[in-house]
Design an enzyme around this catalytic site. Sequence first.
Site, PDB file in Angstrom:
ATOM      1  N   GLY A 243       0.779  -1.236   0.000  1.00 46.81           N
ATOM      2  CA  GLY A 243       0.000   0.000   0.000  1.00 46.81           C
ATOM      3  C   GLY A 243       0.807   1.280   0.000  1.00 46.81           C
ATOM      4  O   GLY A 243       0.239   2.373   0.026  1.00 46.81           O
ATOM      5  N   PRO A 285       4.621  -5.250  -1.015  1.00 46.26           N
ATOM      6  CA  PRO A 285       4.535  -4.060  -1.860  1.00 46.26           C
ATOM      7  C   PRO A 285       4.365  -4.429  -3.332  1.00 46.26           C
ATOM      8  O   PRO A 285       5.009  -5.366  -3.819  1.00 46.26           O
ATOM      9  CB  PRO A 285       5.897  -3.390  -1.635  1.00 46.26           C
ATOM     10  N   GLY A 286       3.512  -3.738  -4.024  1.00 45.50           N
ATOM     11  CA  GLY A 286       3.325  -3.968  -5.450  1.00 45.50           C
ATOM     12  C   GLY A 286       3.669  -2.699  -6.205  1.00 45.50           C
ATOM     13  O   GLY A 286       4.733  -2.535  -6.813  1.00 45.50           O
ATOM     14  N   ARG A 287       2.774  -1.706  -6.055  1.00 45.31           N
ATOM     15  CA  ARG A 287       2.934  -0.431  -6.753  1.00 45.31           C
ATOM     16  C   ARG A 287       4.289   0.202  -6.480  1.00 45.31           C
ATOM     17  O   ARG A 287       4.942   0.715  -7.399  1.00 45.31           O
ATOM     18  CB  ARG A 287       1.824   0.513  -6.266  1.00 45.31           C
ATOM     19  N   CYS A 355     -13.853   4.137 -28.081  1.00 46.52           N
ATOM     20  CA  CYS A 355     -15.146   4.791 -28.298  1.00 46.52           C
ATOM     21  C   CYS A 355     -15.824   5.007 -26.963  1.00 46.52           C
ATOM     22  O   CYS A 355     -16.746   4.283 -26.584  1.00 46.52           O
ATOM     23  CB  CYS A 355     -16.006   3.943 -29.210  1.00 46.52           C
ATOM     24  N   GLU A 356     -15.345   5.971 -26.243  1.00 45.91           N
ATOM     25  CA  GLU A 356     -15.749   6.181 -24.855  1.00 45.91           C
ATOM     26  C   GLU A 356     -15.303   7.588 -24.493  1.00 45.91           C
ATOM     27  O   GLU A 356     -14.109   7.876 -24.543  1.00 45.91           O
ATOM     28  CB  GLU A 356     -14.969   5.148 -24.026  1.00 45.91           C
ATOM     29  N   TYR A 384      -0.250  -1.590 -12.318  1.00 44.26           N
ATOM     30  CA  TYR A 384      -1.671  -1.686 -12.664  1.00 44.26           C
ATOM     31  C   TYR A 384      -2.013  -1.052 -14.015  1.00 44.26           C
ATOM     32  O   TYR A 384      -3.115  -0.550 -14.217  1.00 44.26           O
ATOM     33  CB  TYR A 384      -2.535  -1.077 -11.534  1.00 44.26           C
TER      34      TYR A 384
END
Length: 431
Positions: A243, A285-287, A355-356, A384
């Site tokens: 986190g 930890p990832g991010r 298309c958004e 991510y």
Amino acid sequence: MINEVKNGILYFDGCDTVELAQKYGTPLYVFSETDIVNRFNELKKCFIERYENTRVAYAAKAFCTIAMCKLAAREGMCIDVVSGGELYTAIQAKFPPEKIEFNGNNKQADELAMAIDYGIGRIIIDGLQELSLIESICKEKGKKVQVLYRITPGVKSDSHDYIVTGKKDSKFGIPLDEHVIFPAVEAAIQSEYVDFLGFHFHVGSQLFDNTSHLQALEIVLFLINSVKERFHYDVTELNIGGGFGVTYTSEERKPFEYFLDPMMHRIEEFFSHLGIKRPAVVIEPGRSIVAEAGLSLYTIGSIKDIEGVRKYVSIDGGMTDNIRPALYQAVYAGIVANKADQPKNDKVTICGKCCESGDILIRDIDIAEPASGDIFAIFSTGAYGFSMASNYNKNAIPAVVLVKEGCDELIVKRQSYEHMLQNELVPESLK
Ligand code: LLP
């Protein structure tokens, strides 16, 4: 510094980003090996080497490829997987089984069986049914597995609502009501198919304040004490999740120590007071390992200057390779990579090709005056981005290149149209 400007061009870990775009095409994810290794080294220094009996389990969900698993393994890290697919990737990378931890709120029987067959180190049980499921699989296979319980500490952290996970009203973890947690702990302690090691919590993601970690820690320490009193059982492991926040634009990244030191001091104080050996402490930890190590490169196409309204600069990717702005209103910084030394005096909105209307990557950013064919670089897209990429509008998933001190190597090929359709079948009636 992994970002440098030379002759007006953005260099990333020693590589000319315009050349990378030419060589591999765009959109392109570029990852700096140097930056990833630096992060692991920071953690080795301030955590693993400073405090004995500690481990880092890289949260693979942030960026999971065979090469990334191999890199984490080479650097001596453990890995946290959350699905059969991530586990399979780790297995393909020959990740040491005992260094794999399996999280997730609805692990499937076949995923658990794969994990148990491979002999993974730990399963973090996220709900009450999961223990029985694990027991039945272990019974059938004649195996035993080490487990922890993920608890919901009931704390609120300051981040986007979609990425806070510690509050009681959450699909993650086991709530701490006495009639829920204690029978669960007792069952795990008594089980002949699992070794119960201890507890896990994860309070949320992209945090800059250590308060919720410290609050959750108090709660888990109280729980550990209660377990000792009730069951005369000393836990041997405590997993305090990940986190830790990173810099996307102007946020100031806090050093890992800011989170880890106060937690470790409190943990050591608590266990020495209790007179028992401190359990192993694990972080996930990832991010904070991969976010800033990633750069996305795009080619600018259509430019629409709507007088008095807004200038839309379209790039050849978008929400399919980076869903975070659309999903969490995440804010990113970027520059025209081939005009990196030119004055940023054009306010534009960088939009994707889906298309958004919500397919906007960066709203109202000042950049050098863009032209079709320019290369646009967006910073800090390593976490991510690739891992949440989709085929919406049948856009192909971009290639991934790993760079290090001026050398580049492809680690994920660009998805081809054939690959995209390879699982599609035509029913007899339409042949
Ligand atoms: N451990 C557990 C149990 C987790 O659920 C997570 C993230 C982590 C570790 C790693 O957290 P990190 O260090 O990366 O903050 N897609 C969202 C983030 C979702 C995070 C989910 N869990 C985003 O793009 O912001």
